[in-house]
Write a protein that holds these residues in place. Structure first.
Motif, PDB file in Angstrom:
ATOM      1  N   GLU A   1      37.448  28.469  37.880  1.00 55.54           N
ATOM      2  CA  GLU A   1      37.374  29.867  37.421  1.00 55.54           C
ATOM      3  C   GLU A   1      36.655  30.737  38.443  1.00 55.54           C
TER       4      GLU A   1
ATOM      5  N   GLN B   1      38.950  31.708  41.146  1.00 52.82           N
ATOM      6  CA  GLN B   1      39.803  32.841  40.746  1.00 52.82           C
ATOM      7  C   GLN B   1      39.045  34.153  40.880  1.00 52.82           C
TER       8      GLN B   1
ATOM      9  N   LYS C   1      38.797  35.213  44.411  1.00 48.58           N
ATOM     10  CA  LYS C   1      40.058  35.420  45.128  1.00 48.58           C
ATOM     11  C   LYS C   1      40.118  36.866  45.619  1.00 48.58           C
TER      12      LYS C   1
END
Lengths: 192, 627
Positions: B243, B246, B249
């Motif tokens: 997570e 992400q 990112k």
């Protein structure tokens, strides 16, 4: 370079002890300003002064592996920092004295010995908590110090007696002030 | 349903030589795949065979494949002698005769026939035997168009430890290929951390690279592979890391976001955990990324949340009892500039709750521990003489941390929190009274937070008792304490000076002026201890103290706080009684409850700063009460 800076700081710390007693040197962790808790509004505030220096080494010296550059750079930076510190210190003392008018001019006195007397007269002696009185330390340019020393040695018996009386009086005053100071505690020296 | 059949054959009735490492290899594979925290295979359906006969192998396969539910995954592991004969690869069992292989050895072709019939969704075959690359000879059994190529038909991965013309090498620890395989299964070697399971083919490729230097070339084949990896649990995988990945990112559009360099710094710290925890590095690296989000408060809070969760997951098994609370405190420190934003504030409240829970849990554990052994906190690796310096430090830090639930005491259980805290502090005092002494400036925040929390909670007796110990120790040393605890050499230098009562030899490591002195005296003022402190204040004659007061709370977590004022004082110059410290210096800024809590946490992880607001408010309250 962190190790170099640490070494420089150590040199600076040792140099500062030549001018200021260890117990009067404060090390602060935060902030860019400081003052005394109950400083009177009239008290002189010299503020913070920044000392800085720059060192430069040629890339050719590194290529030739001239290791002596290291000690030369350190010595030059330490010397510059010490000299800035001394300049700032004398300037701050001078500004503080000017602000209160606590100054003595050699030209206003008949001799350097008289100027010396006048200067000491204006200074308060201090006694430490064990009752030992510390006489003032004088900082002077070498030539001025030599002339003053000569003047004092050539001074009259009457001048010397006057000086000693003034010194004794000031020592007594210092001890009285110290006693007075201790009395401000609830019960100085008692274990209760 | 997933099953493992692991076979190791050391003993042979008719073949020389016998082996030493095959059975241990099979055990290591079996243990690695089944005895992890969450085993990938069903233990009731998995079997290990040590030096079995060929019939025992067939019986085991029959049981695994044809009794019970259809298998999703079958993994077959064999370590022992292997040989190629008449274009077939044979695994030698205990009763194998080299002149009757088809009748007495287990042919790979037989295994393929079992699989073709039982049709597990995925089959992994690992053979750590000499000439195991010869399994290629049998692939024709598998490669039948009627069996493969249709949607949903089984997948097979084959891993052979050595090429058909090579020996599978062994060390006293077992076969080289199996050792490498076990290292990936158990997580001692890293493959990847972004997938919850690992694939045999991917591991095999990595092992191939590793064994090349040993002149051994594992062979891999994969047929009809689809779906997620189906060999083993990935011990390096963390859902929180995923997570976090992400959240980190980079957006495809050019907007406000951290640079890849800043993100790398976060990952570097992350992977240094749990061995290396550095609150300063955590706060600095995270703060840099949080600033980069500009006005995007949601992404800022999301990153903070994910980084916090991922860090907590990595310190989960850490031996330091308060490590998770420290991570929470570091997060709150990094969030200080953003607590006015709704998303960050919500996150901070949730972190506050975690910290409170951790403190309450630790408090209860310590009380229980000390009930059995009052010196329990001194019995730890690295204890002994260093604890003359570090134990007093640990105690003041601990009572500061454990007082945090009192500052978040808007919860219904606040009375219970207070009682628990009192019990813990009393238990600590009962076995360690002489260690409630001041040795270092880093104790200032712990003392400030614990004693002020006790006074706030109306527990003045215990507050006064603690203050008494600290004040007495300061009078004994003339308030000459170490400036920092971060350097062991300085700590030793200080303690030697203290033992000789000759502090002139350690002036470089002594705090001058001393903020802990200011904390203890000011708290004495707040607690109304004038009659107790003033008669002894002369023993501190000449000691210099300092308050550093700031109102720029947003920079309270910075390594150096630039805004603010240092107020120096000396006992015997302007201070002769504690009332001489003057009126309360409360700030103009109204702090929210979560800001207050975050500031206390910040001071506990960065102990070179004191949360004076809490002490000054007590002084103000006392002034108000006195009219």
């Amino acid at each position: 370079m962190a190790a170099f800076a640490k070494k420089l700081a150590e040199a600076n710390r040792i140099a500062s002890h030549d001018f200021i007693a260890k117990e009067n040197i404060h090390r602060l962790r935060h902030g860019r300003d400081w003052g005394f808790l109950h400083a009177s509004p009239e008290a002189f505030d010299g503020g913070m002064k920044v000392h800085s220096t720059e060192i430069s080494t040629s890339i050719e010296d590194i290529a030739r592996h001239r290791v002596e550059c290291l000690s030369l750079s350190l010595a030059s930076a330490a010397s510059e920092m010490e000299s800035q510190f001394a300049r700032n210190l004398y300037q701050t003392v001078n500004d503080a004295c000017e602000s209160t008018g606590n100054t003595v001019s050699a030209t206003d006195n008949s001799s350097l010995a008289e100027a010396f007397y006048a200067a000491i007269e204006k200074v308060e002696f201090t006694a430490d908590k064990s009752g030992q009185v510390h006489l003032p330390t004088m900082h002077a340019a070498p030539e001025t110090a030599r002339r003053m020393q000569a003047d004092l040695e050539a001074s009259s018996e009457e001048f010397r007696k006057k000086f000693e009386e003034m010194k004794e009086r000031k020592i007594k005053e210092a001890l009285e002030r110290e006693d007075e100071r201790k009395r401000r505690f609830v019960s100085y020296g008692t274990e209760e | 349903m997933k099953a493992l059949l692991a076979i190791g054959c050391n003993t042979y009735d008719h073949i020389n030589p016998s082996l030493d490492g095959a059975e241990p290899d099979a055990s290591r594979i079996f243990d690695g795949l089944l005895k992890s925290r969450s085993p990938f295979y069903d233990p009731d359906r998995s079997i290990i065979l040590r030096s079995p006969s060929v019939d025992e192998v067939r019986a085991a396969l029959r049981s695994i494949l044809f009794s019970g539910h259809k298998l999703d995954v079958l993994t077959f592991y064999f370590a022992g002698h292997g040989t190629v004969s008449n274009s077939s690869f044979y695994m030698c069992t205990r009763d194998t005769q080299s002149d009757a292989l088809s009748a007495t050895a287990f042919a790979l072709a037989d295994l393929f026939r079992y699989i073709n019939e039982a049709k597990p969704v995925q089959t992994n075959i690992i053979i750590d035997a000499c000439e195991s690359g010869g399994l290629i000879e049998d692939l024709n059994v598998l490669l039948k168009g009627s069996l493969y190529g249709e949607a949903g038909t089984p997948g097979v991965t084959l891993f052979a430890a050595s090429a058909s013309n090579e020996s599978a090498q062994e060390t006293p620890q077992g076969g080289l290929a199996t050792q490498a395989l076990v290292a990936y299964i158990t997580g001692s070697d890293f493959l990847r951390d972004d997938s919850p399971t690992l694939d045999l083919l991917e591991i095999g490729r990595r092992i191939n690279d590793q064994l090349r230097s040993a002149n051994q070339s594992p062979i891999m084949w994969g047929l009809n592979l689809y779906g997620p990896p189906q060999f083993c649990v990935n011990p390096k995988y963390s859902a929180t890391d995923s997570e976090l990945r992400q959240a980190l990112k980079l957006a495809s559009h050019a907007g406000d976001q951290p640079s890849s360099r800043d993100i790398s710094a976060l990952w570097r710290l992350h992977y240094a955990l749990p061995e290396s925890w550095n609150a300063r590095a955590f706060v600095d690296a995270l703060s840099t990324c949080l600033i980069a989000f500009g006005a995007d408060e949601n992404r800022r809070a999301l990153l903070a949340k994910r980084y916090y969760e991922a860090t907590c997951a990595r310190v989960l098994d850490c031996e330091e009892a308060m490590r998770k609370a420290e991570v929470g405190a570091a997060l709150l420190a990094a969030l200080l500039p953003w607590l006015h934003e709704r998303a960050s504030m919500h996150l901070a409240f949730s972190v506050q709750q975690d910290i409170v829970e951790q403190c309450l849990k630790t408090s209860a554990e310590i009380t229980t521990l000390l009930a059995k052994d009052t010196l329990a906190l001194l019995r730890h690796p690295g204890g002994g003489l260093p604890d003359l310096f570090y134990h007093p430090l640990r105690l003041s830090k601990l009572i500061g941390w454990l007082a945090l639930p009192l500052s978040a005491s808007h919860t219904p259980s606040s009375m219970q929190n207070i009682d628990g805290y009192l019990e813990t502090v009393r238990a600590l005092i009962s076995g360690n009274q002489e260690c409630f002494t001041v040795v270092c400036e880093d104790q200032a925040p712990g003392i400030a937070i614990s004693v002020s929390s006790l006074i706030c909670a109306g527990e003045t007796d215990l507050a006064e008792e603690l203050l008494g110990y600290y004040f007495y120790s300061l009078t004994e040393t003339g308030a000459r304490i170490a400036s920092s605890s971060s350097d062991g050499t300085s700590a030793l230098e200080y303690m030697l000076a203290r033992a000789m009562n000759d502090f002139d030899v350690a002036t470089n490591v002594i705090a001058h002026p001393c903020e802990t002195l200011a904390v203890v005296l000011r708290l004495g003022q707040a607690a109304g201890l004038d009659d107790a402190f003033d008669p002894y204040l002369w023993q501190l004659d000449g000691a210099a103290g300092i308050f550093f007061l700031t109102e720029n709370w947003k920079e309270f977590a910075n390594e150096q706080i630039t805004s603010g004022q240092n107020y120096a004082f000396a006992i015997g110059r302007e201070i002769f009684r504690i009332q001489d410290l003057g009126a309360a210096r409360t700030g103009k800024t109204k702090l929210s409850p979560i800001e207050r809590f975050s500031l206390l946490c910040t001071a506990l992880i960065f102990p070179d700063r004191v949360p004076w607001f809490q002490v000054e408010e007590l002084v103000a309250a006392r002034e108000q009460a006195a009219g």
